[in-house]
Scaffold this motif. Structure first.
Motif, mmCIF file in Angstrom:
data_model
loop_
_atom_site.group_PDB
_atom_site.id
_atom_site.type_symbol
_atom_site.label_atom_id
_atom_site.label_comp_id
_atom_site.label_asym_id
_atom_site.label_seq_id
_atom_site.Cartn_x
_atom_site.Cartn_y
_atom_site.Cartn_z
ATOM 1 N N ARG A 16 84.669 43.520 85.553
ATOM 2 C CA ARG A 16 84.270 44.897 85.269
ATOM 3 C C ARG A 16 82.766 45.051 85.093
ATOM 4 N NH1 ARG A 16 86.621 48.699 80.332
ATOM 5 N NH2 ARG A 16 85.462 50.593 80.909
ATOM 6 N N PRO A 17 82.069 44.151 84.372
ATOM 7 C CA PRO A 17 80.598 44.309 84.282
ATOM 8 C C PRO A 17 79.907 44.253 85.635
ATOM 9 C CG PRO A 17 81.391 42.817 82.581
ATOM 10 C CD PRO A 17 82.539 43.053 83.497
ATOM 11 N N LYS A 20 80.476 47.666 87.338
ATOM 12 C CA LYS A 20 79.654 48.706 86.739
ATOM 13 C C LYS A 20 78.188 48.560 87.140
ATOM 14 C CE LYS A 20 80.311 49.881 82.516
ATOM 15 N NZ LYS A 20 80.464 49.817 81.034
ATOM 16 N N LEU A 21 77.712 47.302 87.121
ATOM 17 C CA LEU A 21 76.323 47.088 87.507
ATOM 18 C C LEU A 21 76.105 47.380 88.989
ATOM 19 C CD1 LEU A 21 73.535 46.195 86.641
ATOM 20 C CD2 LEU A 21 74.189 43.824 87.097
ATOM 21 N N ARG A 24 75.695 51.105 89.328
ATOM 22 C CA ARG A 24 74.376 51.527 88.859
ATOM 23 C C ARG A 24 73.283 51.160 89.853
ATOM 24 N NH1 ARG A 24 73.674 49.429 82.815
ATOM 25 N NH2 ARG A 24 71.666 50.498 83.158
#
Length: 313
Positions: A16-17, A20-21, A24
């Motif tokens: 998940r990180p 998300k990154l 972005r």
């Protein structure tokens, strides 16, 4: 929820990180590309023009209300609201200000197109409108009907008409200069990656020599009969063998994991590689996905072993 096994290997789901990154980073790249676009300057200039024009309109309206009261007081005199002329005097100043603004807007349109206004009639008309408003505001302050002269009211009746005139003068100049600045921005045309079609040149007709059979025999000048000559057999041409077309690069052979590229853009790159007959360059990838050029170059490095001979190593 049940899933059907299609037989294809399911790619591992990113943490998940990382997802998300990646989102972005995708937004940051798109913002960077938009900031580099020259059309953003046109948007900023238009926003500035709208904001400044609205503010000037507000202050011009407030100043016009004050000058309207002075003009109405000068024209109405000792009339009462029961007289229709008393009401008609309220429309004199808006009429003068409207004429002034209309002339100055026309001047702004001409200035924006590089046309100088050198007519004395226009200058005298603007001075007459300003002088009329100024006189009709100053006279009631110098000779009030009741009481003595007020220095504050006299200064206000002199300052506000002049301020209204210069506001009306500056507003069209703002419009004209913003128009000139917007037209001065040069937009770069996008490069066309597909070559323009070239009209094929018709080939010149080739004249084929007549076959020996169709050629007329030479005239016989002697009485001796010549033996018949058999024409040589025409050479048999071998059928043309079609050249083998290279097999398209399979889309699954492109590995793009580890570059921080979203899954949707990875699919676009795979489709671009699969549908391209020529080697894919970094510029092609950048046009298709709007990725930065360094990231597109890294993608090309990944594609180099794939596009070398059509098969993944």
């Amino acid at each position: 929820m049940q899933t059907h096994d299609t037989g294809k290997p399911r790619p591992g789901k990113q943490p998940r990180p990382v997802r998300k990154l990646s989102k972005r980073l995708d937004v940051a790249r798109q913002l960077h590309d938009l900031e580099q676009d020259a059309a953003l300057d046109i948007v900023d200039i238009e926003r500035l023009r709208v904001s400044v024009t609205r503010s000037l309109w507000v202050f011009l309206a407030v100043g016009s209300v004050f000058t309207t009261t002075g003009v109405q007081d000068f024209l109405a005199g000792h009339l009462t609201p029961a007289d229709p002329v008393w009401w008609g005097c309220w429309g004199v100043e808006p009429c003068l200000v409207g004429i002034l603004i209309t002339i100055l807007r026309w001047e702004a349109a001409m200035i924006a197109r590089g046309i100088d206004i050198d007519s004395k009639a226009v200058d005298w008309l603007k001075r007459f409108l300003l002088g009329s408003t100024l006189v009709m505001n100053v006279v009631p302050a110098l000779w009030p009907r009741e009481g003595g002269i007020s220095a504050g009211m006299l200064a206000a009746h002199i300052m506000v008409p002049v301020l209204v005139f210069f506001l009306a003068e500056v507003m069209p100049i703002v419009q004209a200069r913003c128009t000139q600045a917007r037209r001065a921005v040069t937009l770069t045309k996008p490069e066309n990656s597909t070559p323009e079609p070239v009209d094929p040149v018709p080939a010149a007709p080739v004249e084929t020599p007549a076959s020996p059979v169709e050629a007329s025999p030479p005239a016989v000048t002697t009485s001796m009969a010549l033996p018949p000559v058999t024409p040589p057999a025409a050479p048999i041409e071998a059928p043309a063998v079609p050249a083998e077309t290279p097999a398209p690069v399979p889309a699954a052979a492109v590995e793009l994991d580890g570059l921080g590229i979203p899954v949707g853009m990875q699919q676009q790159i795979r489709q671009l590689v699969a549908g391209s007959t020529a080697p894919v360059t970094a510029v092609d990838i950048q046009r298709a996905t709007r990725l930065p050029l360094p990231i597109a170059a890294r993608v090309v490095d990944r594609l180099t072993p794939v596009t070398a001979n059509g098969y993944a190593h």
